[in-house]
Scaffold this motif. Structure first.
Motif, mmCIF file in Angstrom:
data_model
loop_
_atom_site.group_PDB
_atom_site.id
_atom_site.type_symbol
_atom_site.label_atom_id
_atom_site.label_comp_id
_atom_site.label_asym_id
_atom_site.label_seq_id
_atom_site.Cartn_x
_atom_site.Cartn_y
_atom_site.Cartn_z
ATOM 1 N N ARG A 15 46.833 -33.648 0.632
ATOM 2 C CA ARG A 15 46.774 -34.212 -0.878
ATOM 3 C C ARG A 15 45.500 -34.612 -1.652
ATOM 4 N NH1 ARG A 15 52.096 -35.641 -1.378
ATOM 5 N NH2 ARG A 15 51.755 -37.330 -2.951
ATOM 6 N N ALA A 16 44.765 -33.612 -1.385
ATOM 7 C CA ALA A 16 43.257 -33.754 -2.103
ATOM 8 C C ALA A 16 43.620 -34.103 -3.699
ATOM 9 C CB ALA A 16 42.326 -32.470 -1.818
ATOM 10 N N PHE A 17 44.542 -33.489 -3.958
ATOM 11 C CA PHE A 17 44.959 -33.483 -5.752
ATOM 12 C C PHE A 17 44.785 -34.830 -6.068
ATOM 13 C CE2 PHE A 17 49.060 -32.406 -3.526
ATOM 14 C CZ PHE A 17 49.692 -33.874 -3.936
ATOM 15 N N GLU A 18 45.526 -35.867 -5.171
ATOM 16 C CA GLU A 18 45.325 -37.135 -5.617
ATOM 17 C C GLU A 18 44.122 -37.930 -6.028
ATOM 18 O OE1 GLU A 18 47.454 -39.260 -2.300
ATOM 19 O OE2 GLU A 18 49.308 -38.595 -3.021
ATOM 20 N N ASP A 19 43.233 -37.156 -5.681
ATOM 21 C CA ASP A 19 41.839 -37.914 -6.107
ATOM 22 C C ASP A 19 41.403 -37.030 -7.313
ATOM 23 O OD1 ASP A 19 41.907 -39.829 -3.976
ATOM 24 O OD2 ASP A 19 41.125 -38.123 -2.738
ATOM 25 N N ALA A 20 41.963 -36.066 -7.780
ATOM 26 C CA ALA A 20 41.342 -35.152 -8.918
ATOM 27 C C ALA A 20 42.359 -35.053 -10.052
ATOM 28 C CB ALA A 20 41.372 -33.843 -8.203
ATOM 29 N N TYR A 21 43.194 -36.160 -10.212
ATOM 30 C CA TYR A 21 44.036 -35.781 -11.304
ATOM 31 C C TYR A 21 43.221 -35.585 -12.810
ATOM 32 C CZ TYR A 21 48.200 -37.193 -8.549
ATOM 33 O OH TYR A 21 49.199 -37.091 -7.672
ATOM 34 N N PRO A 22 42.075 -36.554 -13.046
ATOM 35 C CA PRO A 22 41.401 -36.168 -14.260
ATOM 36 C C PRO A 22 40.975 -34.849 -14.673
ATOM 37 C CG PRO A 22 40.498 -38.090 -13.388
ATOM 38 C CD PRO A 22 41.362 -37.466 -12.409
ATOM 39 N N GLN A 23 40.552 -34.031 -13.415
ATOM 40 C CA GLN A 23 40.046 -32.682 -13.423
ATOM 41 C C GLN A 23 41.164 -31.616 -13.824
ATOM 42 O OE1 GLN A 23 39.035 -34.986 -11.486
ATOM 43 N NE2 GLN A 23 36.893 -34.626 -10.738
ATOM 44 N N LEU A 24 42.286 -32.050 -12.976
ATOM 45 C CA LEU A 24 43.617 -31.171 -12.881
ATOM 46 C C LEU A 24 44.052 -31.208 -14.425
ATOM 47 C CD1 LEU A 24 45.130 -32.052 -9.632
ATOM 48 C CD2 LEU A 24 44.024 -29.874 -10.157
ATOM 49 N N GLN A 25 44.365 -32.467 -14.949
ATOM 50 C CA GLN A 25 44.711 -32.559 -16.492
ATOM 51 C C GLN A 25 44.007 -31.566 -17.404
ATOM 52 O OE1 GLN A 25 44.983 -37.022 -16.157
ATOM 53 N NE2 GLN A 25 46.368 -36.612 -17.909
ATOM 54 N N SER A 26 42.414 -31.748 -17.197
ATOM 55 C CA SER A 26 41.755 -30.947 -17.809
ATOM 56 C C SER A 26 41.920 -29.537 -17.851
ATOM 57 C CB SER A 26 40.318 -31.182 -17.612
ATOM 58 O OG SER A 26 39.199 -30.473 -18.043
ATOM 59 N N ILE A 27 42.254 -28.963 -16.587
ATOM 60 C CA ILE A 27 42.491 -27.702 -16.324
ATOM 61 C C ILE A 27 43.932 -27.174 -17.198
ATOM 62 C CG2 ILE A 27 43.485 -26.073 -14.611
ATOM 63 C CD1 ILE A 27 41.289 -27.348 -12.677
ATOM 64 N N ILE A 28 44.860 -28.104 -16.888
ATOM 65 C CA ILE A 28 46.271 -27.541 -17.656
ATOM 66 C C ILE A 28 45.938 -27.532 -19.282
ATOM 67 C CG2 ILE A 28 48.082 -28.792 -18.511
ATOM 68 C CD1 ILE A 28 48.793 -27.713 -16.025
ATOM 69 N N GLN A 29 44.867 -28.643 -19.616
ATOM 70 C CA GLN A 29 44.618 -28.717 -21.297
ATOM 71 C C GLN A 29 44.011 -27.491 -21.595
ATOM 72 O OE1 GLN A 29 45.243 -32.140 -23.228
ATOM 73 N NE2 GLN A 29 45.207 -30.279 -24.527
ATOM 74 N N LYS A 30 42.994 -26.905 -20.795
ATOM 75 C CA LYS A 30 42.217 -25.808 -21.061
ATOM 76 C C LYS A 30 43.242 -24.358 -21.251
ATOM 77 C CE LYS A 30 37.772 -27.513 -19.626
ATOM 78 N NZ LYS A 30 36.865 -27.755 -18.763
#
Length: 881
Positions: A536-551
């Protein structure tokens, strides 16, 4: 009471003709509605007229002032702006501003140069520590205050020199075990002490504070905090430099006329020059190298008062002084500070900046020496972390060098990097500081250099991240684009640490979206899912994952294409924290509403967006704020409005039924669905030109039934009343007479439930005005509603009058009588042979009763009752109280 017997007969068509406004042809000419009115006034003055007694006309000499213009001195605001923009009309008061602007244009540093102030916050946030810090605080001495104006000058000078020595010998107190926040507070206190000492004319005390602060920059005991310490202390140095410069400048003002910005040393008076020299001599007597360097650099600008070449002579000397600083980290920040003041006061002296940087390159190998290595071992700091401490300083120095620099210089820098064995830290700073276009054009060269770098000190993935940031701003040569992506991703995909991986992937997603098709984007998203799902590494990377969706949604805003990217929805599944998930869904919906130009029935889009809207809807609970609910409802409504199945009305209704079951907690969405279904019924009527077949008649009844069972679930009483009325009108238009009756009866039975006070925009207001407005609309509709064959004459009107009679109105309010006067209008209109308006294909009472005398008698009885009520009210108004 014979005048009450019948309302007067009306011929609506002829009355309408008579009431029309008379049309007058208008000659526009130069007419404009916003132009000031100019009236020509004839001047006939009788007294003291020597020239002439005949009436002369002044051509537009005096204009009659209209009240709006008088407020604006005869000019409207738009004219004022136009005048300001017109170079011819600029008044002399604008000269100062224009001079300043011209000066700004000619100065070498423009708005495209990122100032230090925009970097300081980022540095303070990034370089933090949990270790304890120490600071030496100046305790002050009373000697400085004792010197009076009467004392001899030599005594004063001796006292001041003693005070400076005093500082060297330790009139200070060391504070230990400070947290980072305490330390920052102490520095802020010192900054304030400096300003206070200066304003109370204790110049020596001010200098002592600055010297003491500068000394702190030689201390690297908590090394990872050093960049932040540099930021805090140079703020104090900047304040000091400004205070000294402004004091000397104020001494130059003769007869209260200040010097122009580009003054020459000849125009500076002797007193100012002497004071200026005095400051430089004081600073020259500081024994330690670091405070002597920093304090002189802080007042570098003051050289302008002494000689034209002052700054250009000082800069090389100060650059050479830095060679005496042994610690390479302390030295590089000293170089950064010199570049900072140099860019501010003499940006044209680029050769000094370059010399500064080349000196740094020559001494850079010191970082591998024993002194630094022992220091790192002592503080348990790894080499990669230590090297990142250099970044802010080197980035700044290179930004100063690269600013408006010719390509040749930048190429030379690249060559020097290669000679130093492609030092990774340096290469990273070159990519951060140089123009994105320059980097992008040489992407393959940089990739080759990155490959050659030594991995131990500075990780390669950071270099690829820096390269990716440049490629997000500028495009590389077309033929290299795929190779660049492959080379970068080869390195990124091998990263084991999820945080390192996602920091790089986030940057390169933009490059992929920008230059490639959905196939490559899908591959990148699949790789990210593969790396971020384990543990569940994604739990510590929400800001970056949000940024990816935005892009992704910024570059792929065709939603049929977006949702055909296989891994897009699985990527969304990584957002398992509800608040973040909802934020991402909001972003997607905002993009859909912004970019979707035409309505859609694409099943892929509908299924995906229903899933996203359902996620937003299900996040609503008892604690959700009203504003948040309103925002979510607006986004879901935007989606509902964009769904259209064309002429397949049954499919459209099925979609609305499904949406109602999914979004039952958001009232504005239910209201939108009722409006949409009513629109659907009217669209069906339009297609059939009002002549329904058995199939379409059944369909519009299904639409009407949808509304009838949905309206009671709404909480706002006026929303329900208005929707009952609106839906009843739609039912009537579609010849669903019994259904229309049901809506109107429901509205009538709801009126007694209207509370005295209702909430409007969060404030409690009396409901009477709203009820009055609703009832007036209701009466207008009741005119054309035919009587039910099994109910009595004017059944709905009587029912409504009974409700109004029983409703408890405010004391001393005229609302009830206002309603009764409107009822009189309705009854009067009902007695006419032909009503003023009709619903197509629906026979109203004028046709059903055909002016029958019994029907008219019933209306007359009602009129008498209503008028009696009005007269009663008028009598009560006559009473004294």
């Amino acid at each position: 009471s014979c005048f009450l017997r019948h309302a007067r007969s009306r011929n609506y068509a002829s009355e309408s003709e008579l009431c029309k406004l008379e049309s007058v042809p208008l000659d526009f000419g130069d007419y404009h509605p916003l132009k000031p009115i100019t009236v020509t006034e004839s001047k006939t003055k009788k007294m003291n007229r020597k020239e002439s007694t005949s009436s002369t006309s002044s051509s537009s000499s005096s204009s009659v002032m209209d009240p709006l213009s008088s407020v604006l001195d005869g000019t409207d605001p738009l004219s004022l702006f136009a005048a300001a923009a017109d170079p011819v009309t600029i008044t002399p008061t604008m000269d100062g501003a224009r001079r300043k602007r011209d000066k700004d244009d000619s100065s070498a540093v423009g708005s495209d140069f990122e100032p230090w102030s925009s970097k300081r916050g980022e540095i303070l946030a990034r370089y933090t520590t949990t270790e304890k810090l120490s600071i030496n605080l100046y305790m002050g001495s009373e000697k400085g205050k004792a010197a009076t104006s009467g004392s001899a000058v030599s005594e004063k000078v001796r006292t001041r020199l003693e005070e400076l020595d005093d500082l060297e010998e330790g009139s200070q107190k060391e504070l230990l075990n400070l947290t980072q926040q305490d330390y920052m507070n102490r520095i802020e206190e010192l900054n304030q002490s400096l300003k206070d000492a200066w304003s109370s004319d204790q110049k020596v005390k001010a200098l002592k504070i600055v010297i003491q602060c500068s000394k702190l920059l030689s201390d690297t005991t908590v090394i990872q905090f050093y960049p932040s310490k540099f930021v805090l202390i140079t703020d104090i140095l900047d304040t000091f430099g400004k205070l000294v410069y402004e004091r000397i400048l104020s001494m130059c003002a003769d007869n209260r006329v200040s010097l122009p910005d580009n003054f020459s040393p000849e125009s500076v008076n002797d007193t100012a020059k002497e004071t200026c020299l005095n400051w430089f001599f004081k600073i020259a007597s500081i024994r330690e190298l670091i405070p002597r360097f920093y304090v002189e650099a802080a007042i570098l600008k003051c050289n302008k008062f002494l000689s034209k070449m002052g700054i250009s002579e000082c800069l090389p000397r100060l650059t050479s002084m830095i060679r005496g600083i042994g610690d390479p980290l302390v030295a590089v920040y000293a170089r950064a500070y010199l570049c900072r003041v140099g860019m501010e006061v003499a940006p044209q002296l680029k050769e000094s900046l370059n010399k500064n940087f080349f000196d740094f390159l020559l001494t850079f190998k010191q970082i591998h020496g024993d002194t630094v290595q022992n220091q790192l071992v002592g503080q348990c700091v790894e080499m990669p972390l230590y090297l990142t401490l250099y970044s802010p300083a080197i980035d700044w120095i290179l930004q100063c060098i690269a600013y408006h620099a010719p390509e040749v210089l930048l190429t030379e820098m690249m060559e020097r990097c290669k000679k130093l064995g492609n030092n990774a830290l340096l290469l990273n700073s070159v990519m951060s500081a140089f123009r994105a276009e320059f980097i992008a054009a040489r992407s393959m060269d940089f990739i080759a250099m990155i490959k050659e770098c030594d991995e131990s000190g500075f990780p390669k993935h950071l270099l690829f991240r820096s390269l990716g940031l440049n490629l997000a701003l500028a495009d590389p040569p077309e033929n290299d684009r795929l190779q660049i992506l492959n080379e970068a991703w080869k390195v990124i995909t091998k990263l084991k640490n999820p945080q390192d991986y996602i920091n790089c992937a986030e940057v390169w997603v933009e490059y992929t979206c920008r230059h490639f098709t959905k196939r490559e984007v899908n591959t990148v998203l699949a790789d990210i899912i593969k790396h971020m799902t384990p543990d569940r590494a994604f739990e510590d990377a929400y800001p970056q994952l949000q940024s990816i969706i935005q892009k992704v949604i910024t570059y792929i805003y065709d939603f049929s294409l977006l949702f055909s990217v296989e891994k897009f929805l699985p990527f969304l599944d990584m957002f398992q924290k509800e608040s973040v998930r909802v934020e991402v869904c909001k972003c997607i919906m905002e993009s859909f509403i912004k970019h979707q130009q035409e309505s859609t029935k694409d099943p892929v889009i509908l299924n995906a967006l229903l899933h996203i809207c359902k996620t937003m809807h299900d996040s609503v609970n008892a604690l959700t704020l009203e504003d948040e609910k309103r925002m979510l409802a607006t986004l879901i409504n935007g989606f509902i409005k964009m769904v259209s199945f064309g002429r397949d009305f049954e499919q459209q209704l099925s979609f609305y039924v499904e949406a109602r079951s999914m979004f039952c907690n958001l009232e504005p969405v239910l209201v939108q669905l009722i409006h949409s279904v009513n629109q659907l019924a009217m669209a069906t009527r339009k297609v059939m030109k009002g002549n329904h077949s058995r199939k379409t008649a059944a369909f519009v009844r299904a639409c009407v039934a949808f509304c009838f069972i949905t309206i009671p679930s709404l909480s706002s009483i006026f929303t329900r009343l208005n929707l009952y009325l609106h839906s009843g009108q739609v039912a009537l238009a579609n010849q669903c007479l019994s259904q229309a009756d049901a809506f109107f009866k429901a509205a009538v039975s709801l009126v007694p439930e209207v509370p005295k006070m209702i909430s409007v925009d969060g404030k409690m207001r009396p409901s009477d005005a709203f009820l009055l407005e609703f009832l007036c609309n209701f009466f207008s509709t009741l005119l054309v509603v035919p009587d039910h064959p099994e109910q009595g004459v004017l059944f709905l009107v009587r029912g409504l009058l009974n409700v109004i009679q029983d409703y408890t109105w405010e004391d001393n309010s005229d609302d009830k009588v206002r309603i009764y006067t409107n009822v009189l209008h309705l009854l009067s209109a009902m007695t006419q042979e032909a009503y003023i308006y009709h619903v197509d294909k629906v026979d109203s009472n004028d046709t059903l009763y055909g002016g029958d005398s019994k029907f008219l008698a019933e209306i007359s009885k009602l009129c008498e009752t209503v008028i009696a009520q009005i007269l009663d009210h008028l009598k009560t108004l006559g009473k004294e109280e």
